[in-house]
Design a protein around this motif. Structure first.
Motif, short mmCIF file in Angstrom:
data_model
loop_
_atom_site.label_atom_id
_atom_site.label_comp_id
_atom_site.label_asym_id
_atom_site.label_seq_id
_atom_site.Cartn_x
_atom_site.Cartn_y
_atom_site.Cartn_z
N MET A 1 0.79 -1.15 0.24
CA MET A 1 -0.39 -0.03 -0.22
C MET A 1 1.02 0.77 0.00
SD MET A 1 -3.67 -0.80 -0.39
CE MET A 1 -3.90 0.87 0.54
N PHE A 2 2.19 1.57 0.51
CA PHE A 2 2.95 2.13 0.98
C PHE A 2 3.55 2.56 -0.64
CE2 PHE A 2 6.95 4.12 1.49
CZ PHE A 2 6.55 5.81 1.88
N LYS A 3 3.82 1.53 -1.49
CA LYS A 3 4.73 2.01 -2.36
C LYS A 3 3.63 2.25 -3.73
CE LYS A 3 7.41 -0.47 -5.90
NZ LYS A 3 7.75 -2.20 -6.18
N ASP A 59 7.58 1.43 -9.93
CA ASP A 59 8.99 1.87 -9.93
C ASP A 59 9.60 2.77 -9.64
OD1 ASP A 59 9.71 -1.12 -9.08
OD2 ASP A 59 8.24 -1.46 -10.56
N TYR A 60 10.79 2.79 -9.31
CA TYR A 60 11.76 4.16 -9.93
C TYR A 60 13.18 4.02 -9.64
CZ TYR A 60 6.77 6.26 -10.01
OH TYR A 60 5.33 6.53 -10.37
N ARG A 61 13.53 4.89 -10.98
CA ARG A 61 14.77 4.80 -10.17
C ARG A 61 16.25 6.24 -10.38
NH1 ARG A 61 13.53 -0.11 -8.76
NH2 ARG A 61 14.32 -1.83 -8.84
N ILE A 86 14.87 -4.32 -12.91
CA ILE A 86 14.14 -3.75 -13.44
C ILE A 86 14.19 -2.41 -13.53
CG2 ILE A 86 11.62 -2.29 -12.92
CD1 ILE A 86 10.92 -4.04 -11.08
N GLY A 87 15.48 -1.98 -13.57
CA GLY A 87 16.10 -0.54 -13.62
C GLY A 87 16.59 -1.23 -15.12
N SER A 88 17.52 -2.22 -14.96
CA SER A 88 18.35 -2.40 -15.85
C SER A 88 18.09 -2.88 -16.93
CB SER A 88 19.78 -3.42 -15.65
OG SER A 88 20.08 -2.96 -14.42
#
Length: 228
Positions: A1-3, A59-61, A86-88
């Motif tokens: 929930m927080f994410k 998702d963030y980088r 995920i980022g790569s």
């Protein structure tokens, strides 16, 4: 929930950017990506910026503009996409013309006192070191940089020509901290007034303790942690 809650907040402050150039040091290692950011006010960039890039649904980088042009609103970011994640995976799939969503993140201050500067980082922090180099006065704050990269990364010839004070240590990923420690032990660090540590959270923590407790470094240490 927080994410999910945080993700929605970040989504509200993101702005679109366009990929205008991609260069890879090798097939899946370090990428140089040129972005057009028409909605960001680069005129106010007097600190090392970090931008949150949306790489998934929630998702963030964080990535650091290494160089930028106020008039054209172009910037270049350096990304280590060597490892699966995920980022790569997102970066590897980017193509010229793609749109990305970015939001302002934290920034890091530049030296305010005269004296030599040393940047110690892994590949994920290379952009941070380059940005710092572009923002500091090379007369009052001459900058050296040492970066660990994995042995199969090919350093472009033009990078070495354009950044002669940037040196690289190549090796296996598992030996990263050991090799950086050995490099520090082999140098006279007393010539530096400022030391910037950037990169992996655990690496930065270990090196900071090593510099203070074992090498008794008197330089002011600044730490920027990027990923776990």
């Amino acid at each position: 929930m927080f994410k999910k809650f945080v993700g929605k907040l970040i989504d509200k402050i993101t702005s679109p950017a366009k990929v205008v150039g991609i260069r890879s040091w090798n097939l899946d290692g370090i990428y140089e990506i040129d972005l057009n950011l028409p909605h960001l006010n680069m005129e106010e960039w007097n600190t090392v910026q970090r931008l949150k890039c949306k790489v998934g649904v929630l998702d963030y980088r964080d990535y650091t503009p290494a160089s930028w042009d106020v008039e054209t609103k172009f910037c270049t970011i350096y990304i280590d996409a060597k490892h699966n994640g995920i980022g790569s995976n997102y970066i590897k799939l980017l193509r010229v013309g793609d749109k990305v969503s970015l939001a302002p993140a934290r920034s890091s201050k530049v030296p305010t006192e005269a004296g030599k500067v040393l940047c110690i980082t892994d590949a994920s922090g290379l952009g941070h070191s380059l940005a710092l180099s572009n923002l500091t006065n090379q007369t009052s704050n001459p900058l050296d940089a040492i970066t660990f990269i994995e042995y199969d990364n090919n350093l472009p010839e033009d990078f070495a020509l354009n950044h002669p004070t940037f040196k690289f240590i190549k090796g296996d990923y598992k030996d990263k901290v050991k090799l950086l420690k050995q490099w520090c032990q082999s140098k006279d660090l007393s010539i530096y007034r400022h030391i910037y540590l950037t990169g992996n959270v655990e690496m930065v923590k270990v090196l900071k303790n090593f510099l203070k407790q074992e090498l008794h470094t008197t330089a002011k240490i600044n730490a920027a942690r990027f990923w776990r």
